[in-house]
Design an enzyme around this catalytic site. Structure first.
Site, PDB file in Angstrom:
ATOM      1  N   HIS A 116     -46.945  58.856   1.442  1.00 13.53           N
ATOM      2  CA  HIS A 116     -47.214  60.217   0.966  1.00 13.53           C
ATOM      3  C   HIS A 116     -47.054  61.243   2.094  1.00 13.53           C
ATOM      4  O   HIS A 116     -46.901  62.426   1.836  1.00 13.53           O
ATOM      5  CB  HIS A 116     -48.637  60.270   0.417  1.00 13.53           C
ATOM      6  CG  HIS A 116     -48.827  61.125  -0.798  1.00 13.53           C
ATOM      7  ND1 HIS A 116     -47.815  61.485  -1.667  1.00 13.53           N
ATOM      8  CD2 HIS A 116     -49.950  61.708  -1.297  1.00 13.53           C
ATOM      9  CE1 HIS A 116     -48.310  62.232  -2.644  1.00 13.53           C
ATOM     10  NE2 HIS A 116     -49.601  62.386  -2.436  1.00 13.53           N
TER      11      HIS A 116
ATOM     12  N   ASN B 158     -48.344  66.611  -7.088  1.00 13.02           N
ATOM     13  CA  ASN B 158     -49.367  67.657  -7.051  1.00 13.02           C
ATOM     14  C   ASN B 158     -49.152  68.690  -5.957  1.00 13.02           C
ATOM     15  O   ASN B 158     -49.522  69.851  -6.116  1.00 13.02           O
ATOM     16  CB  ASN B 158     -50.765  67.038  -6.941  1.00 13.02           C
ATOM     17  CG  ASN B 158     -51.170  66.360  -8.231  1.00 13.02           C
ATOM     18  OD1 ASN B 158     -50.799  66.799  -9.319  1.00 13.02           O
ATOM     19  ND2 ASN B 158     -51.914  65.281  -8.121  1.00 13.02           N
TER      20      ASN B 158
ATOM     21  N   ASP C  79     -42.454  63.253  -0.386  1.00 11.49           N
ATOM     22  CA  ASP C  79     -42.177  61.903  -0.880  1.00 11.49           C
ATOM     23  C   ASP C  79     -41.748  61.963  -2.339  1.00 11.49           C
ATOM     24  O   ASP C  79     -42.189  62.837  -3.085  1.00 11.49           O
ATOM     25  CB  ASP C  79     -43.415  61.010  -0.717  1.00 11.49           C
ATOM     26  CG  ASP C  79     -44.621  61.520  -1.497  1.00 11.49           C
ATOM     27  OD1 ASP C  79     -44.939  62.721  -1.407  1.00 11.49           O
ATOM     28  OD2 ASP C  79     -45.253  60.726  -2.207  1.00 11.49           O
TER      29      ASP C  79
ATOM     30  N   ASN D  70     -52.757  68.229  -2.713  1.00 10.74           N
ATOM     31  CA  ASN D  70     -52.842  69.047  -3.931  1.00 10.74           C
ATOM     32  C   ASN D  70     -53.288  70.479  -3.670  1.00 10.74           C
ATOM     33  O   ASN D  70     -53.411  71.265  -4.600  1.00 10.74           O
ATOM     34  CB  ASN D  70     -53.728  68.373  -4.987  1.00 10.74           C
ATOM     35  CG  ASN D  70     -55.140  68.163  -4.521  1.00 10.74           C
ATOM     36  OD1 ASN D  70     -55.458  68.355  -3.354  1.00 10.74           O
ATOM     37  ND2 ASN D  70     -56.004  67.753  -5.418  1.00 10.74           N
TER      38      ASN D  70
ATOM     39  N   TYR E  86     -54.284  58.597   7.073  1.00 10.76           N
ATOM     40  CA  TYR E  86     -53.110  58.835   6.228  1.00 10.76           C
ATOM     41  C   TYR E  86     -51.805  58.909   7.020  1.00 10.76           C
ATOM     42  O   TYR E  86     -50.729  59.003   6.430  1.00 10.76           O
ATOM     43  CB  TYR E  86     -53.269  60.155   5.455  1.00 10.76           C
ATOM     44  CG  TYR E  86     -54.446  60.190   4.528  1.00 10.76           C
ATOM     45  CD1 TYR E  86     -54.455  59.457   3.345  1.00 10.76           C
ATOM     46  CD2 TYR E  86     -55.562  60.964   4.821  1.00 10.76           C
ATOM     47  CE1 TYR E  86     -55.540  59.485   2.483  1.00 10.76           C
ATOM     48  CE2 TYR E  86     -56.655  61.007   3.957  1.00 10.76           C
ATOM     49  CZ  TYR E  86     -56.632  60.264   2.800  1.00 10.76           C
ATOM     50  OH  TYR E  86     -57.707  60.301   1.944  1.00 10.76           O
TER      51      TYR E  86
END
Length: 189
Positions: A23, A115, A94, A69, A18
């Site tokens: 994100h 979230n 983001d 989240n 990631y």
């Protein structure tokens, strides 16, 4: 006299896959600030955090590492442990509703479907923290949004990030100055 306590939080997802995702812009900005300010982030399985005491301000840097989240747990724990009220917390994240490169501050309000912001509001028991919303754009088809934010920045976007990080750092310095003014007015009473 007590120090002003400020928390700067960068949102993202843990793990190498990631790392360069849209994100994860909160992680990228926070890492850049920490490096600039000479702050080492100590990593555990749940968070990466660091602290800097400078010019009457205690800065707490935080990257929650339990996925986007679940960001609220680490934020609320650090806030409670150190007596940092929501209005002295800045969350960098983001923002799909902004085109790439647009940066904008917001205090309080809804979560806009984000979230991480939703979980922080719930765990803090308040939406009154500040947000630095970093535009990452969105695809024409809203069904593709999740894939878009979990995809990496393209080469052109990557080349613009250093300049955008500088803009973000300036906005954060402005926020710090504003919080210092408000804090000093409260201390004068």
């Amino acid at each position: 006299m007590a120090n002003l306590k400020l928390m700067i939080v960068g949102l993202g997802n843990p793990g190498q896959k990631y790392e360069r995702n849209r994100h994860n812009i909160g992680f990228l900005v926070l890492d850049d600030i920490a490096k600039d300010w000479g702050v080492d982030l100590n990593h555990s399985s749940k968070e990466a955090k660091g602290k800097l005491d400078k010019d009457g301000v205690s800065y707490y840097f935080l990257k929650p590492l339990e996925y986007m989240n679940l960001s609220g747990k680490a934020v609320s724990e650090l806030s409670r442990k150190n007596g940092i009220p929501p209005e002295n917390i800045l969350v960098i994240h983001d923002e799909v509703d902004f085109p790439f490169s647009k940066l904008k501050f917001k205090q309080s309000g809804g979560n806009g479907g984000h979230n991480g912001i939703k979980d922080i509001s719930e765990k803090l028991g308040s939406p009154d923290f500040f947000r630095l919303r970093f535009g990452v754009g969105k695809p024409g088809d809203s069904a593709l949004t999740a894939g878009h934010v979990l995809s990496n920045f393209n080469q052109e976007e990557m080349s613009k990030l250093p300049e955008l990080f500088d803009q973000a750092k300036q906005k954060i310095k402005d926020w710090v100055r504003e919080r210092q003014i408000i804090f000093s007015k409260g201390s004068d009473k």
